[in-house]
Design an enzyme around this catalytic site. Sequence first.
Site, PDB file in Angstrom:
ATOM      1  N   HIS A  69       0.822  -1.205   0.000  1.00  0.00           N
ATOM      2  CA  HIS A  69       0.000   0.000   0.000  1.00  0.00           C
ATOM      3  C   HIS A  69       0.867   1.270   0.000  1.00  0.00           C
ATOM      4  O   HIS A  69       0.585   2.248  -0.695  1.00  0.00           O
ATOM      5  CB  HIS A  69      -0.922  -0.045   1.225  1.00  0.00           C
ATOM      6  CG  HIS A  69      -1.655   1.231   1.480  1.00  0.00           C
ATOM      7  ND1 HIS A  69      -1.267   2.121   2.454  1.00  0.00           N
ATOM      8  CD2 HIS A  69      -2.737   1.783   0.873  1.00  0.00           C
ATOM      9  CE1 HIS A  69      -2.085   3.154   2.449  1.00  0.00           C
ATOM     10  NE2 HIS A  69      -2.993   2.987   1.498  1.00  0.00           N
ATOM     11  N   GLU A  72       2.185   1.831  -3.389  1.00  0.00           N
ATOM     12  CA  GLU A  72       1.128   2.405  -4.243  1.00  0.00           C
ATOM     13  C   GLU A  72       1.102   3.932  -4.093  1.00  0.00           C
ATOM     14  O   GLU A  72       1.049   4.670  -5.076  1.00  0.00           O
ATOM     15  CB  GLU A  72      -0.221   1.787  -3.838  1.00  0.00           C
ATOM     16  CG  GLU A  72      -1.443   2.398  -4.475  1.00  0.00           C
ATOM     17  CD  GLU A  72      -2.507   2.750  -3.461  1.00  0.00           C
ATOM     18  OE1 GLU A  72      -2.824   3.956  -3.349  1.00  0.00           O
ATOM     19  OE2 GLU A  72      -3.020   1.837  -2.771  1.00  0.00           O
ATOM     20  N   HIS A  73       1.186   4.410  -2.842  1.00  0.00           N
ATOM     21  CA  HIS A  73       1.199   5.856  -2.621  1.00  0.00           C
ATOM     22  C   HIS A  73       2.397   6.516  -3.304  1.00  0.00           C
ATOM     23  O   HIS A  73       2.275   7.556  -3.935  1.00  0.00           O
ATOM     24  CB  HIS A  73       1.291   6.160  -1.112  1.00  0.00           C
ATOM     25  CG  HIS A  73      -0.023   6.274  -0.434  1.00  0.00           C
ATOM     26  ND1 HIS A  73      -0.393   7.390   0.262  1.00  0.00           N
ATOM     27  CD2 HIS A  73      -1.059   5.405  -0.323  1.00  0.00           C
ATOM     28  CE1 HIS A  73      -1.596   7.215   0.778  1.00  0.00           C
ATOM     29  NE2 HIS A  73      -2.020   6.015   0.444  1.00  0.00           N
ATOM     30  N   GLU A 144      -4.265   8.045   7.345  1.00  0.00           N
ATOM     31  CA  GLU A 144      -5.161   7.103   6.669  1.00  0.00           C
ATOM     32  C   GLU A 144      -5.473   5.935   7.615  1.00  0.00           C
ATOM     33  O   GLU A 144      -6.623   5.496   7.728  1.00  0.00           O
ATOM     34  CB  GLU A 144      -4.518   6.601   5.370  1.00  0.00           C
ATOM     35  CG  GLU A 144      -5.475   5.779   4.514  1.00  0.00           C
ATOM     36  CD  GLU A 144      -4.878   5.341   3.181  1.00  0.00           C
ATOM     37  OE1 GLU A 144      -3.687   5.639   2.924  1.00  0.00           O
ATOM     38  OE2 GLU A 144      -5.585   4.675   2.405  1.00  0.00           O
TER      39      GLU A 144
END
Lengths: 429, 426
Positions: A69, A72-73, A144
């Site tokens: 993840h 991905e950022h 997040e």
Amino acid sequence: MTIQTTSSELLHETIYSIERSDGLKVFFMPKEGYTKQYAVFATNYGSNDSKFKIASRGEEICVPDGIAHFLEHKLFEQPEGSVFDKFSELGSSVNAYTNFTSTCYLFSSTDKFYENLKLLLDFVREPYFTDESVEKEKGIIAQEIRMYEDNPNWKVFFNALKAMYHEHPVKIDIAGTVESIHKITKDDLYTCYNTFYTPRNMIVFIVGALDKDEVFDFVDKTLNNGKKKEEALIQRIYPNEPDAIVKKEIEEKLSVSMPLFNIAFKDVDNGLHGRELLAKDISTRIILEMLFGRSSELFMKLYEEGLINDSFEHEYTGEIDYGHSMLGGESKNPHEVLNKILDHIALMKEKGLSQDDFDRIRKKQMGQHLGYYNSIEFIANTFVPYYFKGISLLDYIEILKEISFETVSERFRKHFDSDKCVISVIRPK
Amino acid sequence: MLKRLAPIELGRGVHLHVIKTDKFKTNLIRVYLQRPLEKEEVTKNALLTMVLPRGTERFTTSMAVSKELENLYGASLSSDVSKKGERNIIQFALQLANDKYLEEKGVFEKGLSILNEIIHKPHLQEGKFHTQYVEQEKDNLKERIEGRINDKMSYALDRCIEEMCSDEKFSLYEYGNVEDLKKISAESLYEHYQNIIGTSKVDIFVVGDMDEATVENMVRQHLNFVSGDKLFVEREEIQRSPADVKKVEDKMDVSQGKLTLGYRTNLPFESELYHPLVVFSNILGGGPNSKLFRNIREKESLCYYIFSRIEKFKSLMMISSGIEFDKYDKTVELVGKQLEEMKNGGFTTEDIESAKNSIITSMRSMTDTPSMMADFYYTQVVSNNPDSLDEMIDKVRKVTKEAIIASSKQIELDTIYFLRDKKEGR
């Protein structure tokens, strides 16, 4: 370049595809009359892939939780700034998501499709990570994670996974924890990128009112300009997951108005691929609807007794190496709901499922499945994970149409086992 | 693309709008009833949308209704309430698979008649709604109203509006309130139902693969609304200059603070400066290259999400974000700074182009989703705006920098709302 064609007569839809010499597969589905175009560039790499071996290095690599993840950022960062700006100039919206098994980068546009597509194909193939930008991202991702900590539906779901799985990484939060992401370094990101972002491990899916030859020519031309990459064989290491559950119950307290619950059945019939896996998937969804759907006796009973409300829903997840059925909702008394569900399952095992219910639910699912094809986002975002499991999305409706009552009854007996059942509850603080 | 729609008058106050397209695999019918947003009826309206689907004359239980819908290839029925400014909208929708893909024909017509039964022929008991159904749905609605705290992001937005508009109708929650709910009985709800079914303006939208005449015939035959004098809902008041900024804090056991800033734009949607204002809000907090996203998220790592949006009918601008509790002052200051800079023209031609492109892309994208198309045109009906989608896009295209600056001149901060943890101090 040979273009393969797969069609569904029931749906009146066709998907074209090519396989490039580097192993990357590109798919295109025409959607006449649509204003939007949509493209996804996806890698078969998600939060579950936290342990692996690289042939050249030999040793087993274990990376911090949440790295897929995090990566991905960071892929949106380019030497000249964020790639968001370039998509914004074109007026399109770019996005990405990471789940347990895949990471997808996507955009939707209504204009200048090929300029957008070039941006997508380029930025995903050109990582640019610096120590400074990695550090800066930690604050953003921490927020997040905090956001999800306050989300009771997310918490009740992950707690259910924790109650079901002993070893499997599916029990770990996709974004990791505030602690684990602080361990992530630039080098970790490059290791994961180089291992999993390889042509053979990735696909491109495009949908919209476009010309197929133009689409394939453009993709081919754009990709040839990129750097060639060494292709190492990926060895993913998954732990041995016992069939048994960890514990029957798990509870937590959060600021909610009334208790929330997830009731899950762990699947032990694993290791299937392709059409077999799809048939299991479809059978399970039919059973869930027959037993717990709006027209079922059980739903009616629980609803009238005030034990469940409109939020009650069900879902099946069927991956190659694990799977589970999940029922969720809000209830004044979640354990009473569980008892009634288990009693009802026992009763139905004695009585047998009803052929009428089966016929009606199958009809319902046929119609619903048709409706999903209104949405190009649905098409792309469902095609990708199915493809990574060896399933062709267009087969769904064909198998649904052919599936037999016997297959479904058999699956019902095997899967809905009270020994494999867990309940996760979030209670008000 | 889409032209102006020419509504068909089925009766006084009852209009049909047909959007013909063959690109979808379904046909959609949406029915909107327009009510004023009033404390007196908002809870009843919400409850009504929950009681009506429980049973009809022919299908007396929700199980029977569900079975019938499943037999129609999983026709999906929904009923809900919403607010558009100070209007309370009651809506019913039914989406059905298009016959073209099915072995069975006439599915749409059968669906229409079920929808008609849900709206016009409820299951009654001694001349009123079924008491048991009403009581059960009262419990469900109570759970829903109380469940508002579960989604912290939307709760913080709602709470900010509630505080900001505390003496205006717009503060009413669309699902009503628990005190009024307690007072509703099967009799009083049925009485309310009979009143609104005759007095509300009705708009019916059909999006699908059928021509206008066919649709009109079927609707006239199966879905009959009473024609007559309908209630006129007044335009909401919008001008307001807050004397002081109101600061509100709620405490809950949460991990992340939810910050919402509520502004008065003091600009009616009828103004020529409305589209410029939408562009202004988009540059400020519309997407990943907006001022707020770039400065507060990317530069300062203060948050994961931050956005700004315009509430069209009530002329509000809301900015919302999730932050650490101790970053309140810093975030509020930075948001204020970005807003001031923009009011003073601190944005580029590229910023304007990007914002326009992004607004136009989302407007055009609506044409790929049947429900969004219906909703777009219904909003046009409610706001008395004859513009087609293309005409609106054209207006966005023509927005100038001067107009954007002018549109922002009267934006004033009204309320700052913060949902935080229960620990003391900051």
